[in-house]
Design a protein around this motif. Structure first.
Motif, mmCIF file in Angstrom:
data_model
loop_
_atom_site.group_PDB
_atom_site.id
_atom_site.type_symbol
_atom_site.label_atom_id
_atom_site.label_comp_id
_atom_site.label_asym_id
_atom_site.label_seq_id
_atom_site.Cartn_x
_atom_site.Cartn_y
_atom_site.Cartn_z
ATOM 1 N N LEU A 146 41.295 39.928 34.968
ATOM 2 C CA LEU A 146 42.178 38.061 35.106
ATOM 3 C C LEU A 146 41.711 38.110 36.839
ATOM 4 O O LEU A 146 41.311 37.417 36.704
ATOM 5 N N VAL A 147 42.404 39.359 37.326
ATOM 6 C CA VAL A 147 42.502 39.185 39.152
ATOM 7 C C VAL A 147 40.361 38.982 39.329
ATOM 8 O O VAL A 147 40.045 38.408 40.359
ATOM 9 N N ARG A 148 38.907 39.509 38.450
ATOM 10 C CA ARG A 148 38.220 39.780 39.153
ATOM 11 C C ARG A 148 37.904 38.051 38.790
ATOM 12 O O ARG A 148 36.333 38.124 39.099
ATOM 13 N N VAL A 149 37.947 37.742 37.363
ATOM 14 C CA VAL A 149 37.221 36.642 36.544
ATOM 15 C C VAL A 149 37.811 35.664 37.717
ATOM 16 O O VAL A 149 36.857 34.522 38.147
ATOM 17 N N LYS A 150 39.210 35.642 38.534
ATOM 18 C CA LYS A 150 39.309 34.599 39.070
ATOM 19 C C LYS A 150 38.307 34.621 40.338
ATOM 20 O O LYS A 150 38.910 33.220 40.720
#
Length: 509
Positions: free
Chosen positions: A492-496
């Motif tokens: 989710l952090v990489r998507v963000k």
């Protein structure tokens, strides 16, 4: 010259079948695709069409015989050689060939291909009635499967002579739906009228039963009148006997039991006041809605489902979109939306956290070196998830075009089964309906689903200053059996990060 009629492919795990019924006899004239016989397997009933026109020369496998795939069933003599054998059927049954002399050719309307894993459908609506004139490719009826609605066109022009499967009937993938008198006009009603009574069983007769059904009835100790047939012309099939046998033990204790201990009724609702009941409407649940309900509940019961949340500043994406949307649409013929950014960001993150793109198969974990991205689409009949195949190898324009195409086909009910199978990860956009935050449910057997939400301006702290930014909450639901908390949060952090700085996607960072 003769043409061989052989057992067709029965299914991936089915190796043999029982010859249930022959609809023709040696000496009869047959047309291409005319139904010759019906085979029964453990799961479905399969009708065998004639591969060529001519005269049925020989039946090799009689009713009741067990045959394997590709076994020889019969032989058809070429049409040119049909003159010599013609006297044989005349000698045994003089009246048989007579009705065919001036009759219109009867063409069966069969259930179309439903999809690799779909074995049955429900007849939802008939657009025509018996006696109506139909044109080639005119819609006759609509079938409802677990996932999509399928329209059935007329294969020929003529008159609808008979409806075999009425509205509400459940039909298998090889069933006959109707019969069309080819080339007839709307006024020619004698032919359908003559054929309809022939199909109905006599009032006092027990329904006919296939050989395997008769064996099953004998083994279960059931009489023929105790079993309701769902096969062709009310024919009792093996699965009908199984249902009747399963219902018999439950029915026996019913008269003896105390009313309180009786089996629960179909409805578990609390009693409703008469004045309220008069203002209610009860509608049968569609197969699609029932399947959605079952699959969502199965996902909760099977997977160790957990959801993690984050929020993303959409300023970067919105800036790029506002700067290039006109040029993008002019060059590629499709509008630049937000979905392509999310698809690319997820593909980027899935490379780093491959377990989110994997699935559990028994005791194995299947890691997928591709991304088939499911994009949830709301339709008037329910939620469907068409799949953008190999999304990780596509550019922004190709993704936007594919999503637009699949979305339009989904809303029109035109999606094929192939277009909704094989997804490895799913994106659901509740933001289009105004959702601020939610926890999406997994789409089995996938291990992850990303929930997008409404973009809303909120005060955030940037560089020590409070500023107003367009923010979106993101939610990742994942199967904790295969994805650890660290992997889910990292994804989710990489998507963000990719969405807040879209240049990362171009440089694969």
């Amino acid at each position: 010259m003769t043409t061989e009629v052989r057992v067709p492919t029965l299914g991936e795990s089915v190796t043999e079948a029982t010859v249930a019924t022959w609809f023709v006899k040696p000496g009869d004239t047959v047309q291409v695709d005319q139904m010759l016989c019906e085979l029964e397997t453990d799961k479905v009933t399969v009708e065998v069409p004639a591969p060529a026109a001519g005269q049925l020369a020989e039946i090799v496998a009689a009713e009741g015989e067990t045959v394997g795939v590709n076994t020889l069933l019969a032989q058809i003599a070429a049409a040119g050689g049909a003159a010599a054998p013609t006297p044989q059927p005349k000698a045994s049954k003089p009246a048989a060939p007579a009705p065919q002399a001036n009759e219109a050719k009867m063409t069966d309307v069969m259930v179309p291909t439903l999809g690799e894993s779909v074995t049955e459908a429900t007849v939802a609506t008939w657009f025509k009635k018996v006696g109506d004139a139909v044109a080639v490719d005119e819609m006759l009826c609509e079938l409802e499967t677990d996932k999509v609605s399928v329209e059935v066109p007329s294969p020929v022009a003529g008159v609808l002579a008979e409806i075999v499967a009425a509205e509400g009937a459940t039909v298998d993938a090889a069933a006959r739906l109707a019969v069309i008198a080819e080339g007839a006009s709307a006024g020619d009603t004698p032919a359908p009228a003559a054929s309809a009574p022939a199909k109905a069983p006599a009032a006092g007769d027990a329904p006919p039963a296939s050989p395997s059904a008769r064996k099953a009835m004998a083994a279960a100790g059931l009489s023929a009148d105790a079993v309701s047939g769902t096969g062709r012309g009310g024919r009792v099939m093996k699965e009908d006997v199984a249902r009747a046998a399963a219902a018999a033990p439950a029915a026996a204790p019913a008269p003896v039991s105390i009313p309180v201990a009786a089996p629960p009724a179909a409805s578990s609702r609390a009693p409703v006041a008469a004045e309220d009941a008069a203002r209610e409407e009860r509608v049968k649940m569609t197969r699609l809605r029932a399947t959605i309900a079952r699959r969502l509940k199965d996902a909760q019961n099977t997977a160790a489902m957990l959801t993690t949340y984050n929020e993303v500043d959409m300023s970067g994406v919105m800036e790029i979109r506002n700067s290039y949307k006109d040029m993008f649409e002019k060059k590629h013929g499709v509008k630049m939306g937000f979905m392509a950014f999310f698809v690319k960001a997820c593909c980027h993150a899935l490379k780093e956290v491959p377990e989110v793109n994997a699935e559990i198969d028994g005791q194995d974990i299947v890691y997928k070196n591709y991304v088939h991205m499911g994009v949830a689409v709301g339709t008037p009949t329910g939620l469907v998830v068409p799949v953008v195949r190999d999304a990780d190898q596509m550019g922004f324009a190709a993704i936007e075009k594919k999503i637009a195409e699949l979305g339009a086909r989904a809303r029109d009910g035109k999606l094929s089964m192939a277009e909704m199978q094989g997804g490895s990860f799913t994106i659901s956009n509740g933001g289009v309906y105004g959702s601020l935050m939610s926890s999406p449910i997994l789409n089995p057997p996938q291990s992850g689903i990303l929930g997008m939400h409404k973009i809303q301006e909120r005060p955030v702290v940037v560089g020590g200053q409070i500023v107003i930014r367009p923010m979106m909450y993101l939610a990742l639901s994942y199967d904790h059996r295969i994805v650890d908390g660290k992997g889910a949060v990292t994804f989710l952090v990489r998507v963000k990060e990719a969405l807040e700085d879209p240049r990362r996607l171009l440089m694969d960072l």
